[in-house]
Structure formats: C-alpha cells, structure tokens
Design a protein around this motif. Structure first.
Motif, PDB file in Angstrom:
ATOM      1  N   MET A   1     -23.743  -1.897  13.556  1.00 21.27           N
ATOM      2  CA  MET A   1     -23.378  -0.494  13.411  1.00 21.27           C
ATOM      3  C   MET A   1     -22.559  -0.057  14.614  1.00 21.27           C
ATOM      4  SD  MET A   1     -25.784   2.859  12.821  1.00 21.27           S
ATOM      5  CE  MET A   1     -26.480   2.174  11.349  1.00 21.27           C
ATOM      6  N   LEU A   2     -21.491   0.696  14.343  1.00 21.12           N
ATOM      7  CA  LEU A   2     -20.657   1.278  15.393  1.00 21.12           C
ATOM      8  C   LEU A   2     -20.330   2.719  15.017  1.00 21.12           C
ATOM      9  CD1 LEU A   2     -17.958  -1.475  16.058  1.00 21.12           C
ATOM     10  CD2 LEU A   2     -19.687  -0.680  17.677  1.00 21.12           C
ATOM     11  N   ALA A   3     -20.060   3.532  16.015  1.00 19.34           N
ATOM     12  CA  ALA A   3     -19.524   4.866  15.742  1.00 19.34           C
ATOM     13  C   ALA A   3     -18.199   4.678  15.006  1.00 19.34           C
ATOM     14  CB  ALA A   3     -19.318   5.636  17.036  1.00 19.34           C
ATOM     15  N   LEU A   4     -17.869   5.604  14.107  1.00 14.43           N
ATOM     16  CA  LEU A   4     -16.650   5.498  13.309  1.00 14.43           C
ATOM     17  C   LEU A   4     -15.424   5.302  14.191  1.00 14.43           C
ATOM     18  CD1 LEU A   4     -15.200   5.682  10.562  1.00 14.43           C
ATOM     19  CD2 LEU A   4     -15.082   8.147  10.920  1.00 14.43           C
ATOM     20  N   SER A   5     -15.319   6.041  15.287  1.00 15.04           N
ATOM     21  CA  SER A   5     -14.144   5.918  16.161  1.00 15.04           C
ATOM     22  C   SER A   5     -14.051   4.520  16.774  1.00 15.04           C
ATOM     23  CB  SER A   5     -14.162   6.988  17.247  1.00 15.04           C
ATOM     24  OG  SER A   5     -15.326   6.862  18.039  1.00 15.04           O
ATOM     25  N   SER A   6     -15.166   3.943  17.180  1.00 14.95           N
ATOM     26  CA  SER A   6     -15.163   2.582  17.734  1.00 14.95           C
ATOM     27  C   SER A   6     -14.810   1.553  16.664  1.00 14.95           C
ATOM     28  CB  SER A   6     -16.523   2.237  18.336  1.00 14.95           C
ATOM     29  OG  SER A   6     -16.793   3.056  19.433  1.00 14.95           O
ATOM     30  N   PHE A   7     -15.345   1.743  15.466  1.00 13.70           N
ATOM     31  CA  PHE A   7     -15.053   0.822  14.364  1.00 13.70           C
ATOM     32  C   PHE A   7     -13.564   0.832  14.040  1.00 13.70           C
ATOM     33  CE2 PHE A   7     -14.486  -0.325   9.942  1.00 13.70           C
ATOM     34  CZ  PHE A   7     -15.240  -1.486   9.824  1.00 13.70           C
ATOM     35  N   THR A   8     -12.972   2.024  13.933  1.00 13.36           N
ATOM     36  CA  THR A   8     -11.557   2.101  13.562  1.00 13.36           C
ATOM     37  C   THR A   8     -10.633   1.628  14.682  1.00 13.36           C
ATOM     38  OG1 THR A   8     -11.475   4.453  14.162  1.00 13.36           O
ATOM     39  CG2 THR A   8     -11.909   3.911  11.852  1.00 13.36           C
ATOM     40  N   ASP A   9     -11.075   1.712  15.934  1.00 15.29           N
ATOM     41  CA  ASP A   9     -10.297   1.149  17.039  1.00 15.29           C
ATOM     42  C   ASP A   9     -10.321  -0.373  16.997  1.00 15.29           C
ATOM     43  OD1 ASP A   9      -9.673   3.651  18.023  1.00 15.29           O
ATOM     44  OD2 ASP A   9     -11.200   3.597  19.611  1.00 15.29           O
ATOM     45  N   ARG A  10     -11.466  -0.927  16.641  1.00 19.15           N
ATOM     46  CA  ARG A  10     -11.657  -2.380  16.636  1.00 19.15           C
ATOM     47  C   ARG A  10     -11.061  -3.046  15.404  1.00 19.15           C
ATOM     48  NH1 ARG A  10     -17.411  -4.404  18.261  1.00 19.15           N
ATOM     49  NH2 ARG A  10     -16.544  -3.599  20.182  1.00 19.15           N
ATOM     50  N   TYR A  11     -11.299  -2.468  14.249  1.00 24.36           N
ATOM     51  CA  TYR A  11     -10.853  -3.070  12.981  1.00 24.36           C
ATOM     52  C   TYR A  11      -9.709  -2.246  12.399  1.00 24.36           C
ATOM     53  CZ  TYR A  11     -15.237  -5.548  13.497  1.00 24.36           C
ATOM     54  OH  TYR A  11     -16.252  -6.323  13.985  1.00 24.36           O
ATOM     55  N   THR A  12      -8.492  -2.753  12.541  1.00 30.46           N
ATOM     56  CA  THR A  12      -7.306  -1.980  12.151  1.00 30.46           C
ATOM     57  C   THR A  12      -6.640  -2.498  10.879  1.00 30.46           C
ATOM     58  OG1 THR A  12      -5.930  -3.352  13.579  1.00 30.46           O
ATOM     59  CG2 THR A  12      -6.807  -1.327  14.535  1.00 30.46           C
ATOM     60  N   GLU A  13      -6.988  -3.689  10.441  1.00 28.26           N
ATOM     61  CA  GLU A  13      -6.315  -4.297   9.302  1.00 28.26           C
ATOM     62  C   GLU A  13      -7.216  -4.297   8.060  1.00 28.26           C
ATOM     63  OE1 GLU A  13      -4.574  -8.655   7.998  1.00 28.26           O
ATOM     64  OE2 GLU A  13      -4.818  -8.202  10.123  1.00 28.26           O
ATOM     65  N   LEU A  14      -6.904  -3.448   7.104  1.00 27.81           N
ATOM     66  CA  LEU A  14      -7.652  -3.387   5.843  1.00 27.81           C
ATOM     67  C   LEU A  14      -7.233  -4.556   4.970  1.00 27.81           C
ATOM     68  CD1 LEU A  14      -9.526  -1.889   3.832  1.00 27.81           C
ATOM     69  CD2 LEU A  14      -7.506  -0.611   3.100  1.00 27.81           C
TER      70      LEU A  14
END
Length: 95
Positions: free
Chosen positions: A79-92
């Motif tokens: 689990m990560l905060a949404l902001s941390s997740f979107t910083d880390r994982y950028t490629e859908l």
C-alpha cells in the motif's frame, strides 16, 4: 482494510489525480509497469483505492518483479499513498 473508508456500495473510492498538468483516473484492476536501471521489470496491479481516516487516498496493489535472466519474484500486496504510487508507477499497461 477496515481502516479505509468505503463508499455506500462497499466498493473502495476511486480517485482522480494530476499528472503532467492533466487529470488521470486510477481504479482497481489497472496494471502499471516500470523498468529499473538494472533492467528489472516491476509490475503493480491495483487492488483498490480508498481514503484513510485523515482523508489521504491510498492505493492497495499487488507487485511482482522480473529480472532480465527471467527470474520472477512475487512481492505480494502493498500500500502507498496515491501521490507516491503515481510518482513511482507512471506507465499504464493497456491490454
């Protein structure tokens, strides 16, 4: 996940976030991918998105890793905060 607020339907609350000046939507079932400098591939499948008691959105996801020599490692649920997740994982990953 009892500490996360759920909608009246019992589903986790999906979120909209900003990336590069554009709004994007993240939801359960999506898969994100990134490649490390050592060419290790990391894949994260979103399990849920919900708010904690302080109103901070969090992403619960399952992560796995694959090395160039084809060794595979299951990293389990995280689990990560949404902001941390979107910083880390950028490629859908688009299926």
């Amino acid at each position: 996940m009892s500490w996360l607020n759920m909608s009246s339907t019992g589903r986790a609350i999906e979120n909209v976030f900003h990336r590069g000046g554009q709004l994007e939507y993240i939801e359960a079932g999506e898969t994100y991918h990134r490649v490390h400098e050592d060419h290790m591939e990391e894949t994260a499948e979103v399990l849920s998105v919900a708010y904690d008691p302080y109103g901070i959105p969090h992403v619960r996801f399952h992560v796995s890793f694959r090395r160039p020599n084809r060794n595979f490692f299951d990293g389990g649920a995280r689990m990560l905060a949404l902001s941390s997740f979107t910083d880390r994982y950028t490629e859908l990953v688009v299926n």
